[in-house]
Design a protein around this motif. Structure first.
Motif, mmCIF file in Angstrom:
data_model
loop_
_atom_site.group_PDB
_atom_site.id
_atom_site.type_symbol
_atom_site.label_atom_id
_atom_site.label_comp_id
_atom_site.label_asym_id
_atom_site.label_seq_id
_atom_site.Cartn_x
_atom_site.Cartn_y
_atom_site.Cartn_z
ATOM 1 N N ALA A 109 0.432 10.805 3.618
ATOM 2 C CA ALA A 109 1.193 10.157 4.609
ATOM 3 C C ALA A 109 1.899 11.464 5.550
ATOM 4 O O ALA A 109 1.682 10.972 6.720
ATOM 5 N N ALA A 110 2.205 12.490 5.003
ATOM 6 C CA ALA A 110 2.980 13.452 5.651
ATOM 7 C C ALA A 110 1.855 14.137 6.776
ATOM 8 O O ALA A 110 2.005 14.391 7.995
ATOM 9 N N ALA A 118 0.889 -1.206 -0.077
ATOM 10 C CA ALA A 118 -0.112 0.052 -0.138
ATOM 11 C C ALA A 118 0.957 1.143 -0.010
ATOM 12 O O ALA A 118 2.047 0.992 0.345
ATOM 13 N N SER A 119 0.288 2.468 -0.384
ATOM 14 C CA SER A 119 1.045 3.652 -0.521
ATOM 15 C C SER A 119 1.230 4.390 0.750
ATOM 16 O O SER A 119 2.094 5.179 1.062
ATOM 17 N N VAL A 120 0.382 3.856 1.838
ATOM 18 C CA VAL A 120 0.424 4.539 3.160
ATOM 19 C C VAL A 120 0.315 3.493 4.214
ATOM 20 O O VAL A 120 -0.774 2.903 4.243
ATOM 21 N N ARG A 121 1.498 3.026 5.023
ATOM 22 C CA ARG A 121 1.207 1.812 5.691
ATOM 23 C C ARG A 121 1.398 2.081 7.313
ATOM 24 O O ARG A 121 2.440 2.636 7.574
ATOM 25 N N GLY A 170 11.322 -1.072 6.314
ATOM 26 C CA GLY A 170 10.902 -0.561 5.284
ATOM 27 C C GLY A 170 9.327 -1.191 4.884
ATOM 28 O O GLY A 170 8.857 -1.235 3.629
ATOM 29 N N PHE A 171 8.646 -1.934 5.967
ATOM 30 C CA PHE A 171 7.482 -2.685 5.831
ATOM 31 C C PHE A 171 6.645 -1.697 6.222
ATOM 32 O O PHE A 171 5.322 -1.983 6.089
ATOM 33 N N ALA A 172 6.629 -0.521 6.825
ATOM 34 C CA ALA A 172 5.761 0.484 7.428
ATOM 35 C C ALA A 172 6.067 1.835 7.229
ATOM 36 O O ALA A 172 7.244 1.949 7.119
ATOM 37 N N ASP A 173 5.331 2.642 7.204
ATOM 38 C CA ASP A 173 5.727 3.981 6.909
ATOM 39 C C ASP A 173 5.435 4.800 8.394
ATOM 40 O O ASP A 173 6.525 5.917 8.583
ATOM 41 N N LEU A 174 4.555 4.697 8.957
ATOM 42 C CA LEU A 174 4.333 5.524 10.390
ATOM 43 C C LEU A 174 3.713 4.667 11.346
ATOM 44 O O LEU A 174 2.876 3.939 11.032
ATOM 45 N N CYS A 175 3.927 5.101 12.686
ATOM 46 C CA CYS A 175 3.190 4.474 13.816
ATOM 47 C C CYS A 175 2.069 5.543 14.242
ATOM 48 O O CYS A 175 2.344 6.808 14.461
#
Length: 346
Positions: free
Chosen positions: A209-210, A122-125, A179-184
């Protein structure tokens, strides 16, 4: 839609909910088909600006594929049926990766195997402090698929080899590091994320995402990111050419984590670990998801003809005796040429 996939549209969102909580939303063929149908229906639907992937229940997003169905296909000599299902699943994973609208995956709780195939592309994880992410396939005599070799191949340094061979899982911090997720975000902030997303519909994925990071992001809890400090010995040991050589390097590494990694690899199928090693490295060299998926399909056909796969599922899932009898049991006895034969790509 079947009962195990809920697809809803409203406020600029298309929300796909995996609705099999009693099985931690493990994927069936019908579920994969329904996800693909929803994605296709919303591709050109102007009322959907962002797609959300989430799982029902409190235990996790998705525990992976239906391993018992996999076992029954192998034992019943219905290999082609399962290979056809994998092709359908891989097509849906590819659709997520190339979707023309932002796809936001809520990877709360358990996210393994087939769940990573959906959410990891996905593009945002988004992970939460209770997330557990991983590709545990070598534990059952199989190799990472659903584009997992691509994600592992793109991980920093040799983290991909480490996670692929040990079948280890990642907490929130390590998933972001690898690199499996973008943010918590906090578990209790997921509803806030959903409430914010309609205001972000129409933005590109990086902007989504930002914005979510600024509005809802939280540092991954202390202790969930350990691999950053362990990268020196991981990168050194896993640079060796074969699993047997990696094990020798780990045995000679004076860090507790190295001994634990070696023990984990030795518990897994030698055939699967060597196959995964080569598939991850091939995916890293090529760098594209379609090539990785095509190779993973060949690897699946190769491993389905070997006794380690049904034996691994028996030991880990069916009988749960956790005592698989691998053939061979020593990675030094592997036929490396046969493994190499399924690796070539374009």
């Amino acid at each position: 839609m079947g009962e195990h996939i809920l697809a809803e549209v409203g406020d600029g969102l298309g929300i796909i909910t995996l609705n099999r909580p009693e099985k931690i939303n493990a994927l069936t063929r019908e579920m994969v088909a329904d996800i693909g149908a929803a994605l296709e229906a919303w591709r050109d639907d102007a009322s959907v600006g962002i797609v959300v992937l989430r799982g029902a229940g409190t235990r996790g997003f998705c525990a992976g594929g239906d391993i018992k169905a996999f076992y029954e296909s192998i034992r019943g000599d219905r290999h082609q049926d399962f290979l056809d299902f994998l092709a359908e699943e891989f097509a849906v994973d590819s659709a997520v990766a190339t979707y023309p609208k932002p796809v936001v995956a809520l990877m709360d709780g358990l996210c393994m195997g087939g769940g990573v195939g959906l959410a990891g592309h996905a593009s945002v994880r988004i992970v939460t402090p209770r997330s557990t992410v991983g590709m545990p396939e070598t534990r059952i005599g199989y190799s990472p698929d659903v584009g997992g070799t691509h994600l592992l191949g793109q991980a920093p340094g040799r983290l991909g080899e480490h996670y692929g061979l040990t079948a280890g899982s990642m907490g929130a911090g390590d998933a972001i590091e690898a690199g499996f997720a973008d943010l918590c975000v906090a578990e209790d902030a997921l509803d806030d994320v959903l409430a914010t997303l309609p205001d972000l519909a129409g933005l590109a994925a990086p902007e989504v995402a930002a914005a979510l990071e600024v509005l809802h992001g939280t540092p991954a809890p202390r202790g969930t990111s350990t691999v950053a400090s362990e990268r020196p010995w991981i990168d050194a040991a896993y640079a060796a050419g074969t699993v047997a050589e990696i094990l020798a390097a780990l045995d000679a590494t004076p860090y507790p984590g190295a001994a634990a990694a070696a023990a984990a690899i030795r518990a897994n199928s030698p055939l699967a670990t060597e196959t995964a090693l080569r598939a991850i490295r091939a995916a890293r060299a090529e760098g594209t998801l379609p090539e990785a998926l095509a190779r993973e399909h060949r690897v699946a056909a190769f491993l389905m003809d070997h006794p380690d796969l049904p034996e691994g599922i028996r030991a880990q899932v069916i009988d749960k005796d956790r005592s698989p009898r691998w053939v061979p049991s020593d990675p030094a006895e592997l036929d490396l040429a046969s493994i190499a034969g399924v690796m070539p790509g374009p």
